[in-house]
Motif scaffolding. Structure first.
Motif, PDB file in Angstrom:
ATOM      1  N   VAL A  48       0.790 -41.074   1.575  1.00  0.00           N
ATOM      2  CA  VAL A  48       2.081 -40.375   1.422  1.00  0.00           C
ATOM      3  C   VAL A  48       3.132 -41.297   2.027  1.00  0.00           C
ATOM      4  O   VAL A  48       2.937 -41.842   3.103  1.00  0.00           O
ATOM      5  N   ASP A  49       4.226 -41.506   1.307  1.00  0.00           N
ATOM      6  CA  ASP A  49       5.245 -42.481   1.707  1.00  0.00           C
ATOM      7  C   ASP A  49       6.639 -41.890   1.551  1.00  0.00           C
ATOM      8  O   ASP A  49       6.881 -41.126   0.609  1.00  0.00           O
ATOM      9  N   PRO A  50       7.562 -42.305   2.455  1.00  0.00           N
ATOM     10  CA  PRO A  50       8.922 -41.766   2.372  1.00  0.00           C
ATOM     11  C   PRO A  50       9.607 -41.998   1.010  1.00  0.00           C
ATOM     12  O   PRO A  50      10.361 -41.149   0.540  1.00  0.00           O
ATOM     13  N   GLY A 129      -1.736 -53.632   3.452  1.00  0.00           N
ATOM     14  CA  GLY A 129      -1.159 -53.153   2.195  1.00  0.00           C
ATOM     15  C   GLY A 129       0.359 -53.141   2.199  1.00  0.00           C
ATOM     16  O   GLY A 129       1.005 -53.855   2.974  1.00  0.00           O
ATOM     17  N   MET A 130       0.911 -52.288   1.365  1.00  0.00           N
ATOM     18  CA  MET A 130       2.352 -52.269   1.093  1.00  0.00           C
ATOM     19  C   MET A 130       3.232 -52.183   2.358  1.00  0.00           C
ATOM     20  O   MET A 130       4.205 -52.952   2.477  1.00  0.00           O
ATOM     21  N   PRO A 131       2.932 -51.289   3.329  1.00  0.00           N
ATOM     22  CA  PRO A 131       3.857 -51.206   4.477  1.00  0.00           C
ATOM     23  C   PRO A 131       3.948 -52.510   5.268  1.00  0.00           C
ATOM     24  O   PRO A 131       5.037 -52.923   5.669  1.00  0.00           O
ATOM     25  N   SER A 154      14.194 -49.636  13.901  1.00  0.00           N
ATOM     26  CA  SER A 154      14.160 -48.169  13.918  1.00  0.00           C
ATOM     27  C   SER A 154      12.927 -47.714  13.128  1.00  0.00           C
ATOM     28  O   SER A 154      12.306 -48.517  12.440  1.00  0.00           O
ATOM     29  N   GLY A 155      12.590 -46.431  13.237  1.00  0.00           N
ATOM     30  CA  GLY A 155      11.329 -45.961  12.639  1.00  0.00           C
ATOM     31  C   GLY A 155      10.190 -46.803  13.203  1.00  0.00           C
ATOM     32  O   GLY A 155       9.218 -47.139  12.516  1.00  0.00           O
ATOM     33  N   ALA A 156      10.299 -47.144  14.506  1.00  0.00           N
ATOM     34  CA  ALA A 156       9.459 -48.204  15.083  1.00  0.00           C
ATOM     35  C   ALA A 156       7.996 -47.838  15.204  1.00  0.00           C
ATOM     36  O   ALA A 156       7.150 -48.720  15.280  1.00  0.00           O
ATOM     37  N   GLU A 223      16.372 -52.171   9.569  1.00  0.00           N
ATOM     38  CA  GLU A 223      16.856 -50.815   9.296  1.00  0.00           C
ATOM     39  C   GLU A 223      15.844 -49.990   8.502  1.00  0.00           C
ATOM     40  O   GLU A 223      15.557 -50.300   7.345  1.00  0.00           O
ATOM     41  N   ASN A 224      15.323 -48.947   9.148  1.00  0.00           N
ATOM     42  CA  ASN A 224      14.397 -48.034   8.455  1.00  0.00           C
ATOM     43  C   ASN A 224      14.965 -46.637   8.293  1.00  0.00           C
ATOM     44  O   ASN A 224      14.385 -45.834   7.570  1.00  0.00           O
ATOM     45  N   VAL A 225      16.051 -46.319   9.014  1.00  0.00           N
ATOM     46  CA  VAL A 225      16.436 -44.901   9.075  1.00  0.00           C
ATOM     47  C   VAL A 225      17.883 -44.574   8.680  1.00  0.00           C
ATOM     48  O   VAL A 225      18.152 -43.480   8.194  1.00  0.00           O
ATOM     49  N   PHE A 277      16.368 -54.659   0.252  1.00  0.00           N
ATOM     50  CA  PHE A 277      15.255 -55.282  -0.467  1.00  0.00           C
ATOM     51  C   PHE A 277      14.199 -54.229  -0.779  1.00  0.00           C
ATOM     52  O   PHE A 277      14.101 -53.205  -0.093  1.00  0.00           O
ATOM     53  N   ILE A 278      13.441 -54.515  -1.804  1.00  0.00           N
ATOM     54  CA  ILE A 278      12.281 -53.704  -2.158  1.00  0.00           C
ATOM     55  C   ILE A 278      11.096 -54.662  -2.140  1.00  0.00           C
ATOM     56  O   ILE A 278      11.184 -55.765  -2.699  1.00  0.00           O
ATOM     57  N   VAL A 279      10.026 -54.247  -1.509  1.00  0.00           N
ATOM     58  CA  VAL A 279       8.916 -55.175  -1.260  1.00  0.00           C
ATOM     59  C   VAL A 279       8.408 -55.838  -2.543  1.00  0.00           C
ATOM     60  O   VAL A 279       7.999 -57.005  -2.535  1.00  0.00           O
ATOM     61  N   LEU A 322       6.209 -36.670   7.445  1.00  0.00           N
ATOM     62  CA  LEU A 322       6.911 -37.952   7.607  1.00  0.00           C
ATOM     63  C   LEU A 322       8.353 -37.726   8.041  1.00  0.00           C
ATOM     64  O   LEU A 322       8.940 -38.551   8.735  1.00  0.00           O
ATOM     65  N   PHE A 323       8.916 -36.599   7.603  1.00  0.00           N
ATOM     66  CA  PHE A 323      10.346 -36.348   7.861  1.00  0.00           C
ATOM     67  C   PHE A 323      10.580 -35.629   9.189  1.00  0.00           C
ATOM     68  O   PHE A 323      11.715 -35.458   9.605  1.00  0.00           O
ATOM     69  N   SER A 324       9.485 -35.207   9.824  1.00  0.00           N
ATOM     70  CA  SER A 324       9.652 -34.644  11.168  1.00  0.00           C
ATOM     71  C   SER A 324       8.921 -35.496  12.199  1.00  0.00           C
ATOM     72  O   SER A 324       8.773 -35.103  13.348  1.00  0.00           O
TER      73      SER A 324
HETATM   74  N1  NAP Z   1      12.158 -51.447   0.967  1.00  0.00           N
HETATM   75  C1  NAP Z   1      10.867 -51.257   0.726  1.00  0.00           C
HETATM   76  O1  NAP Z   1      10.250 -51.896  -0.108  1.00  0.00           O
HETATM   77  C2  NAP Z   1      10.132 -50.239   1.551  1.00  0.00           C
HETATM   78  C3  NAP Z   1       8.730 -50.161   1.544  1.00  0.00           C
HETATM   79  C4  NAP Z   1       8.104 -49.237   2.396  1.00  0.00           C
HETATM   80  C5  NAP Z   1       8.863 -48.384   3.188  1.00  0.00           C
HETATM   81  N2  NAP Z   1      10.223 -48.473   3.132  1.00  0.00           N
HETATM   82  C6  NAP Z   1      11.068 -47.630   3.993  1.00  0.00           C
HETATM   83  O2  NAP Z   1      10.773 -47.962   5.330  1.00  0.00           O
HETATM   84  C7  NAP Z   1      10.971 -46.813   6.164  1.00  0.00           C
HETATM   85  C8  NAP Z   1       9.698 -46.562   6.959  1.00  0.00           C
HETATM   86  O3  NAP Z   1       8.642 -46.270   6.075  1.00  0.00           O
HETATM   87  P1  NAP Z   1       7.165 -46.033   6.635  1.00  0.00           P
HETATM   88  O4  NAP Z   1       6.225 -46.045   5.510  1.00  0.00           O
HETATM   89  O5  NAP Z   1       6.958 -46.945   7.778  1.00  0.00           O
HETATM   90  O6  NAP Z   1       7.259 -44.513   7.132  1.00  0.00           O
HETATM   91  P2  NAP Z   1       6.838 -44.036   8.531  1.00  0.00           P
HETATM   92  O7  NAP Z   1       7.780 -44.709   9.489  1.00  0.00           O
HETATM   93  O8  NAP Z   1       5.389 -44.276   8.716  1.00  0.00           O
HETATM   94  O9  NAP Z   1       7.172 -42.526   8.640  1.00  0.00           O
HETATM   95  C9  NAP Z   1       8.453 -42.132   8.743  1.00  0.00           C
HETATM   96  C10 NAP Z   1       8.959 -42.046  10.191  1.00  0.00           C
HETATM   97  O10 NAP Z   1      10.376 -42.010  10.143  1.00  0.00           O
HETATM   98  C11 NAP Z   1      10.868 -41.292  11.261  1.00  0.00           C
HETATM   99  N3  NAP Z   1      11.935 -40.384  10.840  1.00  0.00           N
HETATM  100  C12 NAP Z   1      11.827 -39.334   9.995  1.00  0.00           C
HETATM  101  N4  NAP Z   1      13.018 -38.725   9.843  1.00  0.00           N
HETATM  102  C13 NAP Z   1      13.887 -39.420  10.637  1.00  0.00           C
HETATM  103  C14 NAP Z   1      15.283 -39.272  10.912  1.00  0.00           C
HETATM  104  N5  NAP Z   1      16.010 -38.289  10.355  1.00  0.00           N
HETATM  105  N6  NAP Z   1      15.848 -40.143  11.770  1.00  0.00           N
HETATM  106  C15 NAP Z   1      15.117 -41.137  12.336  1.00  0.00           C
HETATM  107  N7  NAP Z   1      13.812 -41.329  12.110  1.00  0.00           N
HETATM  108  C16 NAP Z   1      13.199 -40.480  11.268  1.00  0.00           C
HETATM  109  C17 NAP Z   1       9.696 -40.488  11.851  1.00  0.00           C
HETATM  110  O11 NAP Z   1       9.360 -41.006  13.132  1.00  0.00           O
HETATM  111  P3  NAP Z   1      10.153 -40.557  14.460  1.00  0.00           P
HETATM  112  O12 NAP Z   1       9.193 -39.763  15.265  1.00  0.00           O
HETATM  113  O13 NAP Z   1      10.495 -41.868  15.087  1.00  0.00           O
HETATM  114  O14 NAP Z   1      11.347 -39.749  14.038  1.00  0.00           O
HETATM  115  C18 NAP Z   1       8.552 -40.764  10.876  1.00  0.00           C
HETATM  116  O15 NAP Z   1       7.316 -40.868  11.524  1.00  0.00           O
HETATM  117  C19 NAP Z   1      11.343 -45.678   5.245  1.00  0.00           C
HETATM  118  O16 NAP Z   1      12.741 -45.554   5.223  1.00  0.00           O
HETATM  119  C20 NAP Z   1      10.848 -46.140   3.886  1.00  0.00           C
HETATM  120  O17 NAP Z   1      11.545 -45.551   2.826  1.00  0.00           O
HETATM  121  C21 NAP Z   1      10.868 -49.366   2.343  1.00  0.00           C
END
Ligand code: NAP
Length: 340
Positions: A48-50, A129-131, A154-156, A223-225, A277-279, A322-324
């Motif tokens: 499951v992915d954001p 993988g992807m992340p 962020s989203g560390a 920047e993740n958030v 960017f998109i991976v 993921l969103f909480s």
């Molecule tokens: N550009 C690309 O190709 C690409 C690829 C993969 C992922 N992404 C992006 O990278 C980011 C991280 O993805 P991930 O797979 O690593 O997900 P993840 O971080 O494993 O899960 C999401 C985390 O975001 C935090 N979060 C949720 N709502 C938030 C809010 N309102 N404010 C601040 N933090 C919040 C939560 O942790 P807390 O407990 O810290 O709130 C949650 O655990 C996402 O934005 C995703 O869309 C982009």
């Protein structure tokens, strides 16, 4: 004895804000038979992915929206249980962009085989993988980290963020992580070697907290958030700072436009670079990156965590978590074990 059926999760209406159970339907169907050239796989793990939240909206993006009444597609690790494909045999473990269902028909071009002897199979959706590829290319190609620089992520404590921080440490940077709980932050500092962390949920003034954690300013902000966390970090940029714009999870469920400070002046006065960017744009280099990530993993320079929810019936809950911030590390759903 009742015959086992396939179970699918379909999107039946577009969410407004945070998705609800009623936006999805659970559909039971007979397990399909593979046609010539196809194989039947049983789902073992699903991701499951954001980004999946974005695909639930009917809007233009880098990938098409999910169609209503279709199975939700996403990363899956599966086991071939029947095959009429010359290149897939019973027992093969595969990775593919397949979907939220217990059984799927696939063709060999849709999937990649995984060697279960190299690493636990679930790692193909996370650390190998992807992340991790996202962390690797975003940080190294756009961030261009140099020894002694300060990197804020962020989203560390998520799948991408915790790898960004560790690669930045490998490159000799000072790393500051922003995450939403003390437990997550303790893990980042004590287990992964982050230099400082900020709990954005309990910190009254994020701008002051960033200033305190980054006495020499911010050279890279991964920047993740988005949102107010981003505003606070961007007010501390150094000259020629780089901002890999990876994700904006705080904005994925908002109903109204998110208005904040105009950031252009921060970019202008610091000659800073912000690049989305998109991976997938680095797909021709995935092999090189995976080899490097696997090597760091083997050398103990990279660690990872998986947050595994048990049972297909908990998929939607795992996604909403993921969103909480329910997850520490990569969020997966364990659906079944391989038969051998
Ligand atoms: N550009 C690309 O190709 C690409 C690829 C993969 C992922 N992404 C992006 O990278 C980011 C991280 O993805 P991930 O797979 O690593 O997900 P993840 O971080 O494993 O899960 C999401 C985390 O975001 C935090 N979060 C949720 N709502 C938030 C809010 N309102 N404010 C601040 N933090 C919040 C939560 O942790 P807390 O407990 O810290 O709130 C949650 O655990 C996402 O934005 C995703 O869309 C982009």
């Amino acid at each position: 004895m009742a015959t086992e059926m396939n179970l699918q999760i379909r999107l039946v209406s577009r969410p407004h804000g945070l998705p609800k159970e009623e936006n999805f339907s659970w559909v039971k169907q007979p397990i399909p038979e593979p046609a010539e050239g196809q194989a039947l796989i049983r789902t073992l793990y699903l991701s499951v992915d954001p980004y999946m939240r974005g695909r639930m909206n009917d809007q233009k993006s880098y990938v098409a929206p999910y169609e209503l009444n279709e199975v939700i597609t996403g990363g899956v690790i599966g086991e071939v249980i029947k095959s009429k494909s010359p290149s897939l045999i019973k027992g093969d473990i595969i990775l593919g962009n397949i979907g939220w269902q217990k059984y799927s028909l696939i063709s060999s071009e849709q999937v990649r085989k995984i060697d279960p002897d190299i690493a636990p199979i679930s790692t193909a959706l996370g650390i190998l993988g992807m992340p991790s590829l996202t962390a690797y290319f975003g940080l190294l190609e756009i961030g261009q980290p140099k020894e002694g620089e300060t990197v804020v992520v962020s989203g560390a404590a998520g799948a991408v963020g915790m790898i960004v921080g560790q690669i930045a440490k490998i490159k000799g940077c000072r790393v500051v992580g922003i995450a939403g709980s003390d437990e997550k932050n303790r893990y980042l500092q004590e287990e992964l070697g982050f230099d400082a962390t900020i709990n954005y949920k309990t910190t009254p003034n994020m701008t002051d907290a960033i200033a305190h954690a980054c006495p020499k300013g911010v050279d890279i902000y991964f920047e993740n958030v988005g949102g107010t966390i981003s505003d606070a970090v961007l007010s501390h940029l150094n000259y020629k700072a780089r901002i890999p714009l990876c994700g904006l999870i705080s904005m994925y469920n908002i109903k109204d436009a998110d208005v904040g400070p105009r950031i252009q002046s921060q970019l202008l006065i610091n000659s800073a670079l912000m690049r989305g960017f998109i991976v997938g744009e680095f797909a021709d280099r995935f092999e090189e990156a995976t080899t490097q990530l696997a090597q760091w993993l083997q050398q103990g320079k990279l660690k990872y965590r998986e947050n595994i929810v048990e049972g297909f019936e908990n998929t939607i809950q795992a996604f909403l978590g993921l969103f909480s911030g329910e997850n520490l590390g990569k969020q997966l759903v364990h659906v079944a074990d391989p038969s051998v």
